[in-house]
Design a protein around this motif. Sequence first.
Motif, PDB file in Angstrom:
ATOM      1  N   LYS A   1     -13.022   8.776 -10.435  1.00 44.75           N
ATOM      2  CA  LYS A   1     -12.131   8.736  -9.273  1.00 44.75           C
ATOM      3  C   LYS A   1     -10.833   8.051  -9.679  1.00 44.75           C
ATOM      4  O   LYS A   1     -10.841   6.946 -10.223  1.00 44.75           O
ATOM      5  N   PHE A   2      -9.725   8.733  -9.421  1.00 45.52           N
ATOM      6  CA  PHE A   2      -8.429   8.145  -9.738  1.00 45.52           C
ATOM      7  C   PHE A   2      -8.029   7.161  -8.646  1.00 45.52           C
ATOM      8  O   PHE A   2      -8.138   7.458  -7.458  1.00 45.52           O
TER       9      PHE A   2
ATOM     10  N   ALA B   1     -15.592  -3.872   1.421  1.00 45.99           N
ATOM     11  CA  ALA B   1     -15.659  -3.455   0.012  1.00 45.99           C
ATOM     12  C   ALA B   1     -15.308  -4.592  -0.939  1.00 45.99           C
ATOM     13  O   ALA B   1     -15.129  -4.351  -2.134  1.00 45.99           O
ATOM     14  N   GLU B   2     -15.212  -5.811  -0.406  1.00 50.56           N
ATOM     15  CA  GLU B   2     -14.887  -6.995  -1.221  1.00 50.56           C
ATOM     16  C   GLU B   2     -13.546  -6.836  -1.938  1.00 50.56           C
ATOM     17  O   GLU B   2     -13.380  -7.282  -3.075  1.00 50.56           O
ATOM     18  N   GLY B   3     -12.595  -6.203  -1.270  1.00 56.35           N
ATOM     19  CA  GLY B   3     -11.263  -6.059  -1.832  1.00 56.35           C
ATOM     20  C   GLY B   3     -11.073  -4.852  -2.726  1.00 56.35           C
ATOM     21  O   GLY B   3      -9.949  -4.567  -3.159  1.00 56.35           O
ATOM     22  N   CYS B   4     -12.132  -4.110  -3.005  1.00 56.72           N
ATOM     23  CA  CYS B   4     -12.012  -2.912  -3.851  1.00 56.72           C
ATOM     24  C   CYS B   4     -11.394  -1.775  -3.030  1.00 56.72           C
ATOM     25  O   CYS B   4     -11.388  -1.804  -1.796  1.00 56.72           O
ATOM     26  N   TYR B   5     -10.905  -0.738  -3.742  1.00 57.84           N
ATOM     27  CA  TYR B   5     -10.473   0.462  -3.040  1.00 57.84           C
ATOM     28  C   TYR B   5     -11.693   1.100  -2.392  1.00 57.84           C
ATOM     29  O   TYR B   5     -12.751   1.210  -3.007  1.00 57.84           O
ATOM     30  N   PHE B   6     -11.565   1.500  -1.134  1.00 59.32           N
ATOM     31  CA  PHE B   6     -12.680   2.161  -0.502  1.00 59.32           C
ATOM     32  C   PHE B   6     -12.567   3.670  -0.721  1.00 59.32           C
ATOM     33  O   PHE B   6     -11.599   4.147  -1.303  1.00 59.32           O
ATOM     34  N   GLU B   7     -13.555   4.416  -0.255  1.00 59.90           N
ATOM     35  CA  GLU B   7     -13.731   5.811  -0.675  1.00 59.90           C
ATOM     36  C   GLU B   7     -12.543   6.697  -0.357  1.00 59.90           C
ATOM     37  O   GLU B   7     -12.082   7.462  -1.195  1.00 59.90           O
TER      38      GLU B   7
END
Length: 349
Positions: free
Chosen positions: A119-120, A341-347
């Motif tokens: 995933k980009f 998402a703990e700060g991550c990019y979500f889907e």
Amino acid sequence: MERLLEQQYAIKFCVKLGKMGKETHDMIKEAYGDAAMGRSGVFEWHKLFREGRERVEDDDRSRRLSTSKINENVSRVKNLLNHDHRMSIRMIADDLSIPQTQIFEMVKENLAMRKVCTKFVPRVLSEEQKANRKVICQDLLHHVNEEPDFLDNVVTGDDTWVFEYDPESKRQSTEWHTPASPRPKKARMSKSKQKSMLICFFDQHGVIHKEFVPPGQTVNAVFYVEVLTRLRKCIARVHPAIVNNWQLHHDNALSHAVFRVVEYLAQHKVAMLPQPPYSPDLAPPDFFLFLRIKLTLKGKHHTSVEALQGAMTRELSSIPVQAFLETYENWKTRWQQCVDAEGCYFEKF
């Protein structure tokens, strides 16, 4: 049993003739019909004879081919995939000397693994950047919970390039066809060199101010201050009720964060809504407005920059107020998704 032994002799004979595995399987199937050996069995015996095996009879039960699918071999496959997630079934089979069909079963059934595409994302975030995204979103959610009308006076905006011709996406090119129809083809095309930069600001009721950057003009601090001056005048005309207490949301581009711009906003008592760096998934211009107008313009040719700008103006005018209201609600949802998402990019962004 005798029928299988007969077919194993036939497979050995085909190997001696230099036949490939598929050819051998087709010939066995044609000759023996419903009694033919399974495809995996034909390929296993074909591989063994090709590698030099002379014995046609099955090995003792303790040494049969199927016994390669044991816990020890599953562990070996798992170790290889842990070392290199891109290994193919063929590479694993060659490395471990186990038939590909059994490797495939181990990976799919025993290890419950599947191949997924990369995933980009805008950027590979560091732990510090993830924590910063989470903290900012938590703070914004706190304000929304304390003040339900917190976003009522927030104006957001950004700039983007739009091209005279931008090819259709692969999804846009899909067509309905019958199974017998040939697959449609289209030539690969590039974006045009002619383009125009749009700067646009909006709130939850619609577009407040938009302008096109003159050709050759760089969006630096001096020019951006001039844009903000025009924006303030538009707010005074369109939303006089918030002219003295509106908040600005924009990204962390260099021209937005320099001292001259910050000083200008402070002088006019304009508060700024925080925006985490490298976070288009949390910026309404990126996940809503620009994405929407660019999608509608894809695949359309414009004869000039002026025609392109006219098309963009019409697209902006055609967006209903309800879409802006839903975007601001979606904005709050995205803050929560980022926290979850703990700060991550979500889907999806």
